[in-house]
Design an enzyme around this catalytic site. Structure first.
Site, PDB file in Angstrom:
ATOM      1  N   THR A  16       0.792  -1.227   0.000  1.00 30.97           N
ATOM      2  CA  THR A  16       0.000   0.000   0.000  1.00 30.97           C
ATOM      3  C   THR A  16       0.832   1.290   0.000  1.00 30.97           C
ATOM      4  O   THR A  16       0.555   2.188  -0.787  1.00 30.97           O
ATOM      5  CB  THR A  16      -1.000  -0.041   1.165  1.00 30.97           C
ATOM      6  OG1 THR A  16      -2.032  -0.958   0.804  1.00 30.97           O
ATOM      7  CG2 THR A  16      -1.598   1.304   1.451  1.00 30.97           C
ATOM      8  N   PRO A  56       0.401  -9.522   5.758  1.00 29.12           N
ATOM      9  CA  PRO A  56      -1.028  -9.887   5.781  1.00 29.12           C
ATOM     10  C   PRO A  56      -1.807  -9.619   4.487  1.00 29.12           C
ATOM     11  O   PRO A  56      -2.820 -10.247   4.257  1.00 29.12           O
ATOM     12  CB  PRO A  56      -1.598  -9.011   6.907  1.00 29.12           C
ATOM     13  CG  PRO A  56      -0.443  -8.651   7.744  1.00 29.12           C
ATOM     14  CD  PRO A  56       0.730  -8.563   6.816  1.00 29.12           C
ATOM     15  N   THR A  57      -1.397  -8.680   3.663  1.00 29.94           N
ATOM     16  CA  THR A  57      -2.066  -8.331   2.389  1.00 29.94           C
ATOM     17  C   THR A  57      -3.556  -8.028   2.542  1.00 29.94           C
ATOM     18  O   THR A  57      -4.334  -8.226   1.609  1.00 29.94           O
ATOM     19  CB  THR A  57      -1.902  -9.441   1.291  1.00 29.94           C
ATOM     20  OG1 THR A  57      -2.728 -10.554   1.592  1.00 29.94           O
ATOM     21  CG2 THR A  57      -0.463  -9.876   1.163  1.00 29.94           C
ATOM     22  N   ALA A  58      -3.974  -7.548   3.701  1.00 28.96           N
ATOM     23  CA  ALA A  58      -5.409  -7.350   3.949  1.00 28.96           C
ATOM     24  C   ALA A  58      -6.058  -6.476   2.888  1.00 28.96           C
ATOM     25  O   ALA A  58      -7.159  -6.760   2.430  1.00 28.96           O
ATOM     26  CB  ALA A  58      -5.611  -6.733   5.329  1.00 28.96           C
ATOM     27  N   ASN A  61       8.102  -6.609  13.401  1.00 25.84           N
ATOM     28  CA  ASN A  61       7.414  -5.353  13.095  1.00 25.84           C
ATOM     29  C   ASN A  61       5.969  -5.410  13.577  1.00 25.84           C
ATOM     30  O   ASN A  61       5.585  -6.283  14.354  1.00 25.84           O
ATOM     31  CB  ASN A  61       7.465  -5.093  11.581  1.00 25.84           C
ATOM     32  CG  ASN A  61       6.696  -6.159  10.820  1.00 25.84           C
ATOM     33  OD1 ASN A  61       6.754  -7.342  11.166  1.00 25.84           O
ATOM     34  ND2 ASN A  61       5.966  -5.763   9.811  1.00 25.84           N
ATOM     35  N   CYS A 108       3.354  -6.379  12.069  1.00 30.86           N
ATOM     36  CA  CYS A 108       2.583  -7.555  11.633  1.00 30.86           C
ATOM     37  C   CYS A 108       3.372  -8.858  11.765  1.00 30.86           C
ATOM     38  O   CYS A 108       2.979  -9.885  11.220  1.00 30.86           O
ATOM     39  CB  CYS A 108       2.104  -7.364  10.202  1.00 30.86           C
ATOM     40  SG  CYS A 108       1.153  -5.866   9.968  1.00 30.86           S
ATOM     41  N   GLU A 114       6.109 -10.156  10.499  1.00 31.86           N
ATOM     42  CA  GLU A 114       6.766 -10.917   9.428  1.00 31.86           C
ATOM     43  C   GLU A 114       8.175 -10.427   9.108  1.00 31.86           C
ATOM     44  O   GLU A 114       8.899 -11.077   8.369  1.00 31.86           O
ATOM     45  CB  GLU A 114       5.909 -10.922   8.149  1.00 31.86           C
ATOM     46  CG  GLU A 114       6.034  -9.691   7.264  1.00 31.86           C
ATOM     47  CD  GLU A 114       5.188  -8.521   7.718  1.00 31.86           C
ATOM     48  OE1 GLU A 114       5.028  -7.563   6.953  1.00 31.86           O
ATOM     49  OE2 GLU A 114       4.681  -8.553   8.848  1.00 31.86           O
ATOM     50  N   CYS A 158       7.381  -0.965   6.642  1.00 31.13           N
ATOM     51  CA  CYS A 158       7.680  -1.271   8.045  1.00 31.13           C
ATOM     52  C   CYS A 158       8.984  -0.637   8.499  1.00 31.13           C
ATOM     53  O   CYS A 158       9.956  -0.589   7.748  1.00 31.13           O
ATOM     54  CB  CYS A 158       7.857  -2.781   8.225  1.00 31.13           C
ATOM     55  SG  CYS A 158       6.577  -3.731   7.463  1.00 31.13           S
TER      56      CYS A 158
END
Length: 702
Positions: free
Chosen positions: A79, A507-509, A307, A309, A311, A95
């Site tokens: 994003t 996560p690629t939400a 971080n 999330c 990863e 991040c």
């Protein structure tokens, strides 16, 4: 070159979008002037591509190559990259990880860095372990420290005050090692009861757990808590070196030579960690030693945290802020069907996609705007990137493989092996063209040790348990491989690597919404639900399920009513055949073990980590213990949210028309850990939220 670039745009690709995907882009991604959008979808993709190609030798040719990848949905940048590529302020990173030093200048400097990084839309991970504990002596004033917690309250309020680029609240996660004297109070930061001045309701927390603690839990031993001001080197050590230093400090504490310190039962502390995780959704469970012992960069420093999330696993220090740039492969676009209708991975297409994607990610390092000097220096020196994936669950549906199966675990293994192999290969090709990253010499890559090989380092350093459990394997991972890793080793020895780290599963939400596939490696949460986000409310239905029901003549008004009534679950619909029930089982209808097993197979190939949500129906202390202990034994580096659902929540009881008892996630996103059956008949099922505390579409990672 606008004529050539304009001619390369393919407007028919607008038809690839779902309504939700297009609405998401319109609401938040297209450049606007006073709310008037001045981009169309394909122009948007071309703008991003041009921004990423601006320093290439053939910028126009590369921009068209990058545009083709993005607009075909084969790959999607994260994003921040989509927001800012090709704009005046190209902050493209997702991040930032920082270490907070143990002095007021350093602490408030770190909080200022948080504010500056947050302003330009980055997710933050802060390592707070060096800060002295409550009751520690302060030399300058001859007083006693208030510990870590009051500062975390300031961090929490800063995250709320500084919104990200005017688009959303700041998002931050604080990490603390399990031997820190303030750990028990740290565990309670997200509780809704107690002194509100010592609570942080708007930020995430994570436990940074050394292997020695997990061994003490298995052995039923004691655990000693220290202030880092008394033993600062513990923070900088891992593996057997950490164990030696820790045992030495324990002896000193037992002899009264070290103060302050306190001894607790390791099992009791572990139980409290899991209880808080269940009750508040925090702190997340992350493991220090696998992150360090398997880090390619252990020769240049220490991984002190992940971080926001969980990863990213990169080194941080007083002088370095770690930065990671993300993007994800759409696995669905890389499936191919044979003459008999069977689906498998298209390796040729995947190799080409990964090659271009890695080039785009590597370009981000040079083009990026860095709000803080320490972030710039570190990123240019090590050049880490994080290539991930999305659509894993969709691929299983295409192959007609249930998530809870050996075949799915095998697909997780083989698909991740392929992505990692091609990513590392692409990085050596970039190194041949552009040169190796500056700190390559002495890295695991340089020593011929690839991520899978580093499992042996972890096994050696973990050693064995004492007493009757001495034969228990503490790293138990399937080591099968199918590609020519020796050829890759030889190539790296010859040309080096362009990037210190290449792969991380975020996560690629939001970006999975844009292209209309399942998020990263997540199992299906529900087959039918209403998705609420900043763009409005959208009914989302599992298209694979609908197609199957139609093929079997089961798609009718009664089936639609049943699916609505049972929130998309097939478990209680008698007409559904058993094979479909198994294939379309939702995250809460499968044994949690399958999620961990698939993640373990992926983790052996990955040089960073993965955002791994744990789903659990009818959670109990034993289930929690077994799941997180299995994650540790399988060599996982990190876990993310624990999402639990009461065992009875699937049982429906009628209330007002169309309104049914269901999961009630009180207190926001992280509290899905404490989801319980609603006493009211008027609550609605919420989709689990990702990343930001109050925003299911947090773009901090992707």
């Amino acid at each position: 070159d606008l004529e050539r670039l304009g001619a390369a745009i393919k407007p028919e690709r607008d038809l690839l979008f779902t309504y939700l995907g297009l609405q998401t882009l319109y609401d938040r991604y297209f450049i606007h002037s006073k709310e008037v959008r001045i981009e169309l979808p394909q122009v948007f993709f071309m703008r991003v591509a041009m921004g990423l190609a601006i320093e290439e030798d053939d910028p126009t040719g590369r921009a068209i190559e990058f545009y083709d990848l993005l607009s075909s949905f084969d790959y999607m940048s994260s994003t921040p990259t989509l927001f800012n590529a090709g704009t005046l302020r190209s902050q493209l990173s997702s991040c930032f990880l920082t270490t907070v030093p143990d002095d007021l200048d350093g602490i408030y400097g770190a909080i200022r860095d948080n504010a500056m990084l947050s302003k330009w839309a980055g997710g933050l991970g802060n390592d707070w372990t060096p800060v002295r504990a409550l009751g520690s002596h302060i030399k300058g004033t001859n007083g006693k420290s208030q510990g870590v917690v009051p500062f975390l309250k300031v961090v929490n309020d800063t995250a709320v005050a500084v919104n990200q680029g005017g688009k959303r609240k700041g998002a931050v996660c604080a990490y603390l090692e399990t031997w820190h004297l303030d750990i028990e109070e740290f565990l309670e930061l997200r509780k809704n009861t107690g002194d509100d001045r010592r609570r942080t309701h708007d930020m995430n927390t994570a436990n940074w757990i050394p292997d020695l603690f997990m061994k003490r839990v298995l052995e039923g031993g004691q655990w000693t808590l220290f202030s880092p001001s008394s033993c600062p080197d513990l923070h900088e050590k891992f593996g057997t070196e950490f164990e030696k230093a820790y045992l030495r400090y324990e002896t000193m504490a037992a002899n009264g030579e070290l103060s302050p310190s306190r001894q607790v039962s390791a099992t009791d502390l572990w139980r409290k960690m899991l209880s808080m995780l269940f009750e508040t959704g925090h702190p997340w469970v992350t493991f220090k030693d696998p992150c360090n012992l398997r880090s390619p960069q252990q020769h240049t420093g220490v991984v002190h945290s992940s971080n926001l999330c969980t990863e990213i696993t990169l080194n941080t220090s007083d002088t370095e802020i770690a930065v990671c740039n993300l993007g994800s492969i759409n696995l669905v676009a890389h499936m191919i069907q044979d003459a008999e209708g069977k689906w498998s991975l298209n390796h040729d297409k995947l190799r080409k996609t990964v090659q271009t994607a890695m080039r785009m990610l590597d370009n981000v390092v040079d083009i990026n705007y860095y709000a803080v000097g320490k972030a710039r220096n570190s990123n240019l020196k090590h050049r880490p990137v994080g290539l991930g994936l999305m659509g894993f669950q969709d691929c299983l549906h295409m192959m007609r493989v249930p998530y809870a199966s050996d075949a799915a675990v095998e697909f997780a293994d083989r698909s991740m092996e392929a992505i990692c192999y091609h990513a590392y290969w692409a990085s050596t090709e970039l190194a041949e063209e552009r040169g190796s990253y500056a700190s390559f010499k002495g890295s695991l890559w340089d020593r011929g040790i690839l991520p899978k090989d580093s499992l042996e380092l972890l096994r050696e350093q973990r050693g064995r348990l004492a007493g009757e459990q001495a034969d228990m394997p503490l790293v138990d991972v399937d080591l099968s491989e199918t590609l020519d890793w020796d050829a890759l080793r030889a190539r790296i020895a010859r040309h080096g690597m362009r990037n210190s780290n290449c792969v991380a599963i975020a996560p690629t939400a939001t970006i999975s919404n844009i292209i209309g596939v399942s998020a990263c490696i997540e199992p299906t949460f529900q087959n039918l639900f209403v998705k609420s986000n900043l763009s409005g409310e959208f009914t989302v239905v599992n298209e694979y399920l609908v197609r199957d029901l139609k093929e079997r003549g089961l798609w009718d008004e009664v089936m639609i009513a049943d699916l609505k009534y049972f929130d998309g679950s097939l478990a209680n619909i008698d007409r559904i055949p058993d094979d479909m029930r198994e294939l379309y089982a939702t995250a809460f209808e499968m044994d949690t073990r399958w999620i961990v097993e698939a993640a373990a197979r992926r983790q052996k190939w990955i040089d960073q980590a993965q955002s791994l949500n744990i789903y659990m129906a009818g959670a109990s202390g034993k289930k929690l213990h077994d799941t997180y202990m299995l994650a540790w034994l399988r060599g996982l580096k990190t876990t993310y949210y624990l999402r639990t659902m009461g065992a009875t929540s699937a049982e429906k009881s009628t209330g007002k028309i169309g309104q049914l008892n269901s999961v009630n996630a009180e207190g926001g996103a992280g509290s899905f850990g404490s989801a319980s059956v609603s006493a009211s008949a008027a609550s609605v099922v919420e989709e689990p939220k990702f990343c930001a505390i109050d925003d299911p579409d947090c773009e901090a990672c992707q």
